[in-house]
Design a protein around this motif. Sequence first.
Motif, PDB file in Angstrom:
ATOM      1  N   LEU A   1       0.848  -1.182   0.000  1.00 37.36           N
ATOM      2  CA  LEU A   1       0.000   0.000   0.000  1.00 37.36           C
ATOM      3  C   LEU A   1       0.887   1.238   0.000  1.00 37.36           C
ATOM      4  CD1 LEU A   1      -2.726  -1.105   2.584  1.00 37.36           C
ATOM      5  CD2 LEU A   1      -2.778  -1.297   0.097  1.00 37.36           C
ATOM      6  N   ALA A   2       0.283   2.395  -0.198  1.00 35.10           N
ATOM      7  CA  ALA A   2       1.059   3.622  -0.293  1.00 35.10           C
ATOM      8  C   ALA A   2       1.816   3.930   0.988  1.00 35.10           C
ATOM      9  CB  ALA A   2       0.143   4.802  -0.644  1.00 35.10           C
ATOM     10  N   ASP A   3       1.311   3.446   2.118  1.00 38.16           N
ATOM     11  CA  ASP A   3       1.931   3.700   3.417  1.00 38.16           C
ATOM     12  C   ASP A   3       1.579   2.540   4.334  1.00 38.16           C
ATOM     13  OD1 ASP A   3       2.165   4.858   6.247  1.00 38.16           O
ATOM     14  OD2 ASP A   3       2.944   6.516   5.052  1.00 38.16           O
ATOM     15  N   PRO A   4       2.522   2.039   5.138  1.00 32.34           N
ATOM     16  CA  PRO A   4       2.196   0.928   6.036  1.00 32.34           C
ATOM     17  C   PRO A   4       1.122   1.278   7.047  1.00 32.34           C
ATOM     18  CG  PRO A   4       4.327   1.884   6.601  1.00 32.34           C
ATOM     19  CD  PRO A   4       3.926   2.479   5.291  1.00 32.34           C
ATOM     20  N   ALA A   5       0.965   2.562   7.353  1.00 31.68           N
ATOM     21  CA  ALA A   5      -0.059   2.966   8.313  1.00 31.68           C
ATOM     22  C   ALA A   5      -1.454   2.650   7.807  1.00 31.68           C
ATOM     23  CB  ALA A   5       0.071   4.456   8.620  1.00 31.68           C
ATOM     24  N   LEU A   6      -1.652   2.632   6.486  1.00 35.24           N
ATOM     25  CA  LEU A   6      -2.957   2.250   5.943  1.00 35.24           C
ATOM     26  C   LEU A   6      -3.266   0.797   6.287  1.00 35.24           C
ATOM     27  CD1 LEU A   6      -2.737   3.938   2.423  1.00 35.24           C
ATOM     28  CD2 LEU A   6      -3.985   4.762   4.434  1.00 35.24           C
ATOM     29  N   ALA A   7      -2.255  -0.062   6.163  1.00 40.09           N
ATOM     30  CA  ALA A   7      -2.440  -1.463   6.534  1.00 40.09           C
ATOM     31  C   ALA A   7      -2.719  -1.588   8.028  1.00 40.09           C
ATOM     32  CB  ALA A   7      -1.210  -2.280   6.149  1.00 40.09           C
ATOM     33  N   CYS A   8      -1.997  -0.839   8.839  1.00 41.06           N
ATOM     34  CA  CYS A   8      -2.224  -0.880  10.290  1.00 41.06           C
ATOM     35  C   CYS A   8      -3.642  -0.434  10.632  1.00 41.06           C
ATOM     36  CB  CYS A   8      -1.209   0.013  11.007  1.00 41.06           C
ATOM     37  SG  CYS A   8       0.490  -0.577  10.925  1.00 41.06           S
ATOM     38  N   ALA A   9      -4.132   0.599   9.933  1.00 39.25           N
ATOM     39  CA  ALA A   9      -5.485   1.092  10.196  1.00 39.25           C
ATOM     40  C   ALA A   9      -6.523   0.038   9.849  1.00 39.25           C
ATOM     41  CB  ALA A   9      -5.735   2.374   9.407  1.00 39.25           C
ATOM     42  N   VAL A  10      -6.344  -0.636   8.717  1.00 38.54           N
ATOM     43  CA  VAL A  10      -7.279  -1.677   8.300  1.00 38.54           C
ATOM     44  C   VAL A  10      -7.286  -2.831   9.294  1.00 38.54           C
ATOM     45  CG1 VAL A  10      -7.725  -3.426   6.544  1.00 38.54           C
ATOM     46  CG2 VAL A  10      -7.155  -1.096   5.847  1.00 38.54           C
ATOM     47  N   LEU A  11      -6.099  -3.205   9.760  1.00 34.51           N
ATOM     48  CA  LEU A  11      -5.967  -4.331  10.679  1.00 34.51           C
ATOM     49  C   LEU A  11      -6.202  -3.952  12.134  1.00 34.51           C
ATOM     50  CD1 LEU A  11      -2.728  -5.932   9.153  1.00 34.51           C
ATOM     51  CD2 LEU A  11      -5.096  -6.676   8.821  1.00 34.51           C
ATOM     52  N   ARG A  12      -6.359  -2.645  12.382  1.00 33.24           N
ATOM     53  CA  ARG A  12      -6.497  -2.125  13.748  1.00 33.24           C
ATOM     54  C   ARG A  12      -5.331  -2.585  14.613  1.00 33.24           C
ATOM     55  NH1 ARG A  12     -13.045  -2.387  15.032  1.00 33.24           N
ATOM     56  NH2 ARG A  12     -13.681  -1.320  13.120  1.00 33.24           N
ATOM     57  N   ALA A  13      -4.160  -2.442  14.046  1.00 31.02           N
ATOM     58  CA  ALA A  13      -2.934  -2.877  14.722  1.00 31.02           C
ATOM     59  C   ALA A  13      -2.179  -1.659  15.230  1.00 31.02           C
ATOM     60  CB  ALA A  13      -2.062  -3.679  13.758  1.00 31.02           C
ATOM     61  N   GLY A  14      -2.246  -1.428  16.541  1.00 31.50           N
ATOM     62  CA  GLY A  14      -1.496  -0.349  17.150  1.00 31.50           C
ATOM     63  C   GLY A  14      -0.068  -0.774  17.449  1.00 31.50           C
ATOM     64  N   PRO A  15       0.734   0.120  18.005  1.00 29.55           N
ATOM     65  CA  PRO A  15       2.135  -0.202  18.304  1.00 29.55           C
ATOM     66  C   PRO A  15       2.303  -1.429  19.183  1.00 29.55           C
ATOM     67  CG  PRO A  15       1.763   2.155  18.502  1.00 29.55           C
ATOM     68  CD  PRO A  15       0.420   1.535  18.304  1.00 29.55           C
ATOM     69  N   GLU A  16       1.411  -1.582  20.156  1.00 33.36           N
ATOM     70  CA  GLU A  16       1.555  -2.718  21.069  1.00 33.36           C
ATOM     71  C   GLU A  16       1.357  -4.042  20.340  1.00 33.36           C
ATOM     72  OE1 GLU A  16      -0.521  -0.191  21.478  1.00 33.36           O
ATOM     73  OE2 GLU A  16       0.439   0.970  23.077  1.00 33.36           O
ATOM     74  N   ARG A  17       0.394  -4.089  19.428  1.00 34.20           N
ATOM     75  CA  ARG A  17       0.161  -5.320  18.677  1.00 34.20           C
ATOM     76  C   ARG A  17       1.346  -5.648  17.779  1.00 34.20           C
ATOM     77  NH1 ARG A  17      -5.403  -6.104  15.694  1.00 34.20           N
ATOM     78  NH2 ARG A  17      -4.399  -8.144  15.420  1.00 34.20           N
ATOM     79  N   LEU A  18       1.964  -4.631  17.210  1.00 34.52           N
ATOM     80  CA  LEU A  18       3.138  -4.879  16.385  1.00 34.52           C
ATOM     81  C   LEU A  18       4.270  -5.469  17.213  1.00 34.52           C
ATOM     82  CD1 LEU A  18       3.399  -1.817  13.949  1.00 34.52           C
ATOM     83  CD2 LEU A  18       2.068  -3.914  13.753  1.00 34.52           C
ATOM     84  N   LEU A  19       4.460  -4.942  18.406  1.00 38.46           N
ATOM     85  CA  LEU A  19       5.536  -5.444  19.262  1.00 38.46           C
ATOM     86  C   LEU A  19       5.245  -6.861  19.761  1.00 38.46           C
ATOM     87  CD1 LEU A  19       6.203  -2.156  21.270  1.00 38.46           C
ATOM     88  CD2 LEU A  19       7.681  -3.176  19.530  1.00 38.46           C
ATOM     89  N   ASP A  20       3.977  -7.228  19.815  1.00 39.36           N
ATOM     90  CA  ASP A  20       3.607  -8.580  20.240  1.00 39.36           C
ATOM     91  C   ASP A  20       3.697  -9.589  19.097  1.00 39.36           C
ATOM     92  OD1 ASP A  20       3.135  -7.802  22.828  1.00 39.36           O
ATOM     93  OD2 ASP A  20       0.973  -7.509  22.549  1.00 39.36           O
ATOM     94  N   ASP A  21       3.771  -9.100  17.859  1.00 41.67           N
ATOM     95  CA  ASP A  21       3.822  -9.973  16.685  1.00 41.67           C
ATOM     96  C   ASP A  21       4.940  -9.474  15.774  1.00 41.67           C
ATOM     97  OD1 ASP A  21       3.478 -11.498  14.416  1.00 41.67           O
ATOM     98  OD2 ASP A  21       1.302 -11.238  14.319  1.00 41.67           O
ATOM     99  N   LEU A  22       6.164  -9.883  16.092  1.00 43.12           N
ATOM    100  CA  LEU A  22       7.320  -9.349  15.366  1.00 43.12           C
ATOM    101  C   LEU A  22       7.361  -9.801  13.910  1.00 43.12           C
ATOM    102  CD1 LEU A  22      10.187  -9.522  18.032  1.00 43.12           C
ATOM    103  CD2 LEU A  22       8.749  -7.575  17.377  1.00 43.12           C
ATOM    104  N   GLU A  23       6.747 -10.932  13.606  1.00 44.79           N
ATOM    105  CA  GLU A  23       6.712 -11.362  12.207  1.00 44.79           C
ATOM    106  C   GLU A  23       5.886 -10.385  11.373  1.00 44.79           C
ATOM    107  OE1 GLU A  23       5.450 -15.204   9.422  1.00 44.79           O
ATOM    108  OE2 GLU A  23       5.260 -15.308  11.611  1.00 44.79           O
ATOM    109  N   ALA A  24       4.695 -10.039  11.873  1.00 43.99           N
ATOM    110  CA  ALA A  24       3.859  -9.060  11.175  1.00 43.99           C
ATOM    111  C   ALA A  24       4.537  -7.688  11.165  1.00 43.99           C
ATOM    112  CB  ALA A  24       2.489  -8.967  11.841  1.00 43.99           C
ATOM    113  N   PHE A  25       5.158  -7.331  12.284  1.00 43.70           N
ATOM    114  CA  PHE A  25       5.868  -6.052  12.371  1.00 43.70           C
ATOM    115  C   PHE A  25       6.973  -5.998  11.317  1.00 43.70           C
ATOM    116  CE2 PHE A  25       8.277  -3.109  15.587  1.00 43.70           C
ATOM    117  CZ  PHE A  25       8.194  -2.061  14.682  1.00 43.70           C
ATOM    118  N   GLY A  26       7.676  -7.098  11.124  1.00 37.72           N
ATOM    119  CA  GLY A  26       8.744  -7.117  10.134  1.00 37.72           C
ATOM    120  C   GLY A  26       8.239  -6.839   8.730  1.00 37.72           C
TER     121      GLY A  26
END
Length: 429
Positions: free
Chosen positions: A295-320
């Motif tokens: 997507l044009a910006d990873p934040a768009l994907a985060c918004a769709v997935l409702r993935a905040g910073p804490e969720r990214l830190l809990d799932d390093l594979e997705a964060f990567g």
Amino acid sequence: MDAENSDDVGDQFAGYLPRVVDAEIERLLRLVPTVVLEGPRGCGKTTSARQFAASEVSLDEVPNARRSALVEPGSILDGDTPRLIDEWQLAPGIWNAVRRASDVRRAAGQFILTGSASPADDITRHSGAGRIGRVRLRPMSLFESGLSDGAVSMKKILDGSAPRAQTTTRTLSEIAEWTVRGGFPQTLGMPADDAQHFLGLYLEEISRVDLARVDGIARDPVRVSRLLQSLARNISTRAALRTLARDTDGADLDPKTVTSYLSALERVFVVEDVPAWSPRMRSRVALRSAPVRQLADPALACAVLRAGPERLLDDLEAFGLLFESLALRDLRVYAEPLRGRIGHYRDETGLEADAIVELSDGAWAAFEVKLGGEQAIEHAATSLTKLAERVAHTVRNRLQALAVITATGGYAYQRPDGVSVIPITALGP
């Protein structure tokens, strides 16, 4: 400035954050009559264009101007030059009116057209060759938003220079926050949860309104939303159309329908997949041609997935995967003024590189993107050196650099094997 513009327009520029493409816009205004500035809605096109415009008209904000442009496109061209016509695609006849005016005036720097959607091909079928130069503006890179010091220059990397720099060490928590917040100017000062809510509304509006403007085809907003969810889940992967179709509306959805939806999202610059790169190898190793979904910006994907910073830190594979998307966004921004193209490499043996930046003269650099960690960096460096060996017999072997982009770490350096390690907070144009 003409009557449509605010008397205190100069105040708009206070606090303007310069964009990497500003120099390219200025250059093109010296070379061609018309500059077309394209990119996703809300990425700052109008603000950037105003740095160079002497007059302007907005078809999105001034209904009378849009009605006039639809009836008689040439009626809105008069004004001090460069004349900014914002959201020009809302009155597609402007394309030919500008093209004709460019021929008559025979002078550079006459018009700046900004658009957040690419119109149907038949609208621009009359060539703008020699009259029109295009510039792509994307959401802001970390360098543009002040989060990278730019000590390692993309231009110098592609000149073959070894990086040597020290930058501020950042934590994964900070990188996660930046990934979720994104590079849209409106979200830069927002807390992550507010940025997510804003971008969710942004995508909803695009699904319901903007896609229909592209080609007049009404698309189901629910399907668009599901397709965006699938793209977000498959960010930085080579998800097949069949996978996207199944995620979007079950197994019976025709992949051709997904292709149509993807095309519309590309035309509003929300989707920007990474095509496969070919080094024109003499080897018989087969290359994989599937694009990498972005997507044009990873934040768009985060918004769709409702993935905040804490969720990214809990799932390093997705964060990567999302960090890879962040790095690709920044690489594209830095490559744009160099007229560089971005691709990815993967062959049938599984050897790959997350990004290849190639210039028109054939010079190129290969990048792997990792959150960090010595083992991950070692693995990425091994893959890059194997890639270099495999393309040694290519027709155009102008390899300039191999590099691993990392999320953390305070130093950019070159390893004994020639692979550079570059924190993303040191990377710049």
